[in-house]
Design a protein around this motif. Structure first.
Motif, PDB file in Angstrom:
ATOM      1  N   ARG A   1       0.834  -1.216   0.000  1.00 20.09           N
ATOM      2  CA  ARG A   1       0.000   0.000   0.000  1.00 20.09           C
ATOM      3  C   ARG A   1       0.860   1.254   0.000  1.00 20.09           C
ATOM      4  N   ALA A   2       1.969   1.218   0.737  1.00 22.60           N
ATOM      5  CA  ALA A   2       2.872   2.368   0.748  1.00 22.60           C
ATOM      6  C   ALA A   2       3.504   2.569  -0.628  1.00 22.60           C
ATOM      7  N   GLY A   3       3.893   1.471  -1.290  1.00 22.08           N
ATOM      8  CA  GLY A   3       4.455   1.581  -2.626  1.00 22.08           C
ATOM      9  C   GLY A   3       3.463   2.151  -3.619  1.00 22.08           C
ATOM     10  N   TRP A   4       2.213   1.709  -3.545  1.00 26.45           N
ATOM     11  CA  TRP A   4       1.159   2.261  -4.406  1.00 26.45           C
ATOM     12  C   TRP A   4       0.967   3.749  -4.127  1.00 26.45           C
ATOM     13  N   PHE A   5       0.909   4.101  -2.860  1.00 28.71           N
ATOM     14  CA  PHE A   5       0.666   5.496  -2.485  1.00 28.71           C
ATOM     15  C   PHE A   5       1.789   6.399  -2.989  1.00 28.71           C
ATOM     16  N   ARG A   6       3.049   6.001  -2.793  1.00 30.20           N
ATOM     17  CA  ARG A   6       4.165   6.833  -3.232  1.00 30.20           C
ATOM     18  C   ARG A   6       4.149   7.036  -4.748  1.00 30.20           C
ATOM     19  N   ARG A   7       3.830   6.011  -5.484  1.00 34.37           N
ATOM     20  CA  ARG A   7       3.798   6.132  -6.943  1.00 34.37           C
ATOM     21  C   ARG A   7       2.666   7.035  -7.400  1.00 34.37           C
ATOM     22  N   ARG A   8       1.519   6.950  -6.745  1.00 34.03           N
ATOM     23  CA  ARG A   8       0.395   7.824  -7.136  1.00 34.03           C
ATOM     24  C   ARG A   8       0.687   9.283  -6.780  1.00 34.03           C
ATOM     25  N   VAL A   9       1.409   9.485  -5.677  1.00 34.19           N
ATOM     26  CA  VAL A   9       1.783  10.850  -5.310  1.00 34.19           C
ATOM     27  C   VAL A   9       2.711  11.443  -6.361  1.00 34.19           C
ATOM     28  N   ARG A  10       3.658  10.637  -6.873  1.00 34.65           N
ATOM     29  CA  ARG A  10       4.553  11.149  -7.914  1.00 34.65           C
ATOM     30  C   ARG A  10       3.782  11.548  -9.164  1.00 34.65           C
ATOM     31  N   VAL A  11       2.836  10.700  -9.558  1.00 33.41           N
ATOM     32  CA  VAL A  11       2.027  11.032 -10.737  1.00 33.41           C
ATOM     33  C   VAL A  11       1.160  12.258 -10.451  1.00 33.41           C
ATOM     34  N   LEU A  12       0.659  12.365  -9.224  1.00 37.73           N
ATOM     35  CA  LEU A  12      -0.150  13.521  -8.849  1.00 37.73           C
ATOM     36  C   LEU A  12       0.657  14.813  -8.973  1.00 37.73           C
ATOM     37  N   ARG A  13       1.915  14.766  -8.587  1.00 38.63           N
ATOM     38  CA  ARG A  13       2.724  15.989  -8.578  1.00 38.63           C
ATOM     39  C   ARG A  13       3.346  16.299  -9.925  1.00 38.63           C
ATOM     40  N   TRP A  14       3.782  15.260 -10.646  1.00 36.18           N
ATOM     41  CA  TRP A  14       4.536  15.491 -11.878  1.00 36.18           C
ATOM     42  C   TRP A  14       3.809  15.028 -13.137  1.00 36.18           C
ATOM     43  N   GLY A  15       2.681  14.373 -12.950  1.00 39.60           N
ATOM     44  CA  GLY A  15       1.933  13.895 -14.109  1.00 39.60           C
ATOM     45  C   GLY A  15       2.455  12.543 -14.588  1.00 39.60           C
ATOM     46  N   PRO A  16       1.646  11.809 -15.383  1.00 38.58           N
ATOM     47  CA  PRO A  16       2.094  10.509 -15.904  1.00 38.58           C
ATOM     48  C   PRO A  16       3.220  10.697 -16.904  1.00 38.58           C
ATOM     49  N   PRO A  17       4.026   9.661 -17.119  1.00 40.17           N
ATOM     50  CA  PRO A  17       5.173   9.797 -18.010  1.00 40.17           C
ATOM     51  C   PRO A  17       4.803  10.000 -19.461  1.00 40.17           C
ATOM     52  N   GLY A  18       3.534   9.755 -19.837  1.00 42.09           N
ATOM     53  CA  GLY A  18       3.130   9.975 -21.224  1.00 42.09           C
ATOM     54  C   GLY A  18       3.657   8.940 -22.181  1.00 42.09           C
ATOM     55  N   GLU A  19       3.727   7.690 -21.753  1.00 42.16           N
ATOM     56  CA  GLU A  19       4.221   6.611 -22.605  1.00 42.16           C
ATOM     57  C   GLU A  19       3.096   5.713 -23.084  1.00 42.16           C
ATOM     58  N   GLY A  20       1.916   6.257 -23.288  1.00 41.94           N
ATOM     59  CA  GLY A  20       0.783   5.471 -23.735  1.00 41.94           C
ATOM     60  C   GLY A  20      -0.138   5.111 -22.588  1.00 41.94           C
ATOM     61  N   PRO A  21      -1.246   4.422 -22.889  1.00 41.54           N
ATOM     62  CA  PRO A  21      -2.202   4.053 -21.847  1.00 41.54           C
ATOM     63  C   PRO A  21      -1.557   3.184 -20.774  1.00 41.54           C
ATOM     64  N   ALA A  22      -2.044   3.352 -19.545  1.00 39.80           N
ATOM     65  CA  ALA A  22      -1.457   2.606 -18.426  1.00 39.80           C
ATOM     66  C   ALA A  22      -1.670   1.115 -18.580  1.00 39.80           C
ATOM     67  N   TRP A  23      -2.806   0.713 -19.175  1.00 35.34           N
ATOM     68  CA  TRP A  23      -3.093  -0.714 -19.251  1.00 35.34           C
ATOM     69  C   TRP A  23      -2.092  -1.452 -20.141  1.00 35.34           C
ATOM     70  N   ARG A  24      -1.485  -0.740 -21.110  1.00 39.89           N
ATOM     71  CA  ARG A  24      -0.494  -1.392 -21.964  1.00 39.89           C
ATOM     72  C   ARG A  24       0.755  -1.783 -21.173  1.00 39.89           C
ATOM     73  N   LYS A  25       1.110  -0.952 -20.209  1.00 41.22           N
ATOM     74  CA  LYS A  25       2.275  -1.264 -19.387  1.00 41.22           C
ATOM     75  C   LYS A  25       2.011  -2.431 -18.443  1.00 41.22           C
ATOM     76  N   SER A  26       0.828  -2.463 -17.872  1.00 40.06           N
ATOM     77  CA  SER A  26       0.549  -3.475 -16.848  1.00 40.06           C
ATOM     78  C   SER A  26      -0.081  -4.742 -17.410  1.00 40.06           C
ATOM     79  N   LEU A  27      -0.581  -4.719 -18.659  1.00 39.72           N
ATOM     80  CA  LEU A  27      -1.298  -5.876 -19.188  1.00 39.72           C
ATOM     81  C   LEU A  27      -0.454  -7.148 -19.209  1.00 39.72           C
ATOM     82  N   PRO A  28       0.800  -7.126 -19.707  1.00 44.85           N
ATOM     83  CA  PRO A  28       1.569  -8.391 -19.708  1.00 44.85           C
ATOM     84  C   PRO A  28       1.743  -8.986 -18.314  1.00 44.85           C
ATOM     85  N   TRP A  29       2.004  -8.113 -17.337  1.00 43.47           N
ATOM     86  CA  TRP A  29       2.202  -8.617 -15.977  1.00 43.47           C
ATOM     87  C   TRP A  29       0.887  -9.072 -15.356  1.00 43.47           C
ATOM     88  N   THR A  30      -0.200  -8.355 -15.669  1.00 44.43           N
ATOM     89  CA  THR A  30      -1.508  -8.782 -15.175  1.00 44.43           C
ATOM     90  C   THR A  30      -1.887 -10.144 -15.744  1.00 44.43           C
TER      91      THR A  30
END
Length: 362
Positions: A158-187
């Motif tokens: 939960r802490a790892g999830w929270f820290r990552r969402r805070v980074r996106v909240l402050r700096w925005g997503p990296p802009g490398e395409g939809p999020a599901w494309r990054k997580s789909l293979p691992w999911t």
């Protein structure tokens, strides 16, 4: 900075979690991969869970089958093998069966105990008075505690999830395409491992009556489940790093430090210290009355250490009118090799429990 409204105490909570992470490693975290030590821990933990699940399921399954389908009969103890009685009895179809039974036999135990056996597999036997061990039930509770620790710890999921969402909240997503494309293979990989693990664990239990599917598949299924959960966490983190933030991530209650230290002390340090003290002081404990004799060496094993090896000698001897089989340790290599050549070894045993056998120097 984002204009998303933040709840009171949000920034302080985010700084606390980030401070905890930096106290563990001052370098920036590798968000797209696990550190090497985490991978090693996951692999080791998966193997440990698989081993424990196999042995626990095997024991619980045999207990359940004997309780449901077992037949009670009277048997005769013909031998004691490492403390467990070997019994001879006549099955319901008239077949004479000799098999090791779950239970213990001491000098005060009856030589004609009541047993319970499976008619279709009479080699599966237990004494009716046998108290089955409770340690298999400790595995689910242990996994539950580990799960709570992994999820709710200040450095957990939960802490790892929270820290990552805070980074996106402050700096925005990296802009490398939809999020599901990054997580789909691992999911996908995580779902495949979890489903395969569940099927492999369930198959032996569904065919428990005929034993068509080996129970070791339960251990493989449990290990695959652990690896599936680990890949699921990675997919969760990748989604947290790339998905846009529309609301502030929810704060949570992290585990205080004292339960973590308490779990470490109660689960590792105290049992380890007690085991060490037992090994250290057990030779100083007073012995009961002991019998003496000579045992025949039927097998041996060399347990290697750094520069030498100690020998485990499997011996057969007679005590209190019964043949016994046990193991004695001989640490002197020259002495052990001489005993092996002679095929016999002087031993002593506790008269109240003749399975407690030791090599006796002469």
């Amino acid at each position: 900075m984002s204009r998303i409204p933040l709840p009171p105490g949000f920034n302080d909570f985010a700084r606390e979690l980030e401070s905890h992470r930096r106290s563990l490693s001052p370098r920036p975290p590798a968000l797209d991969r696990y550190p090497t030590f985490v991978r090693v821990c996951v692999v080791f933990f998966g193997l440990l869970v698989g081993w424990g699940a196999f042995h626990a399921t095997e024991l619980l399954a045999e207990q359940a089958v004997l309780a449901e389908n077992g037949v009670v009969a009277q048997a005769e103890v013909v031998e004691v093998d490492h403390g467990a009685p070997v019994v001879r009895f006549t099955a319901a179809d008239g077949t004479e069966v000799t098999a090791p039974a779950h239970g213990e036999h001491t000098a005060d135990s009856s030589l004609s105990p009541n047993i319970v056996y499976l008619p279709d597999a009479p080699e599966q036997v237990a004494l009716t008075e046998y108290r089955w061990p409770l340690w298999p039930w400790a595995i689910p509770f242990g996994l539950l505690l580990v799960g709570v620790l992994v999820v709710q710890h200040r450095g957990g999921v939960r802490a790892g999830w929270f820290r990552r969402r805070v980074r996106v909240l402050r700096w925005g997503p990296p802009g490398e395409g939809p999020a599901w494309r990054k997580s789909l293979p691992w999911t996908t990989a995580a779902a495949a491992l979890l489903v395969t693990g569940a099927v492999l664990y369930a198959l032996p239990l569904l065919g428990l009556g005929n034993g068509a599917v080996p129970l070791w598949l339960c251990g493989v299924g449990a290990a695959l489940g652990v690896y599936g959960l680990a890949l699921g966490v990675r997919a969760l983190y990748l989604h947290a790093e790339h998905a846009p933030v529309h609301r502030a991530p929810r704060m949570f209650w992290p585990l205080p430090r004292w339960p973590v230290y308490l779990a470490l002390v109660a689960g590792v340090l105290v049992p380890g210290a007690l085991f060490f003290l037992f090994i250290l002081f057990s030779p100083l404990l007073p012995d009961g009355e002991r019998g003496h004799g000579t045992a025949e060496i039927v097998d041996y094993e060399c347990v290697r250490s750094e520069r030498t090896c100690s020998f485990r000698l499997t011996v057969e001897y007679e005590a209190e009118g019964l043949p016994y089989r046990g193991t004695v340790r001989v640490f002197e290599r020259v002495v052990a090799e001489g005993l092996i050549r002679e095929a016999e070894v002087p031993v002593s045993w506790d008269r109240s429990d003749p399975s407690d056998v030791r090599w006796e120097k002469r």
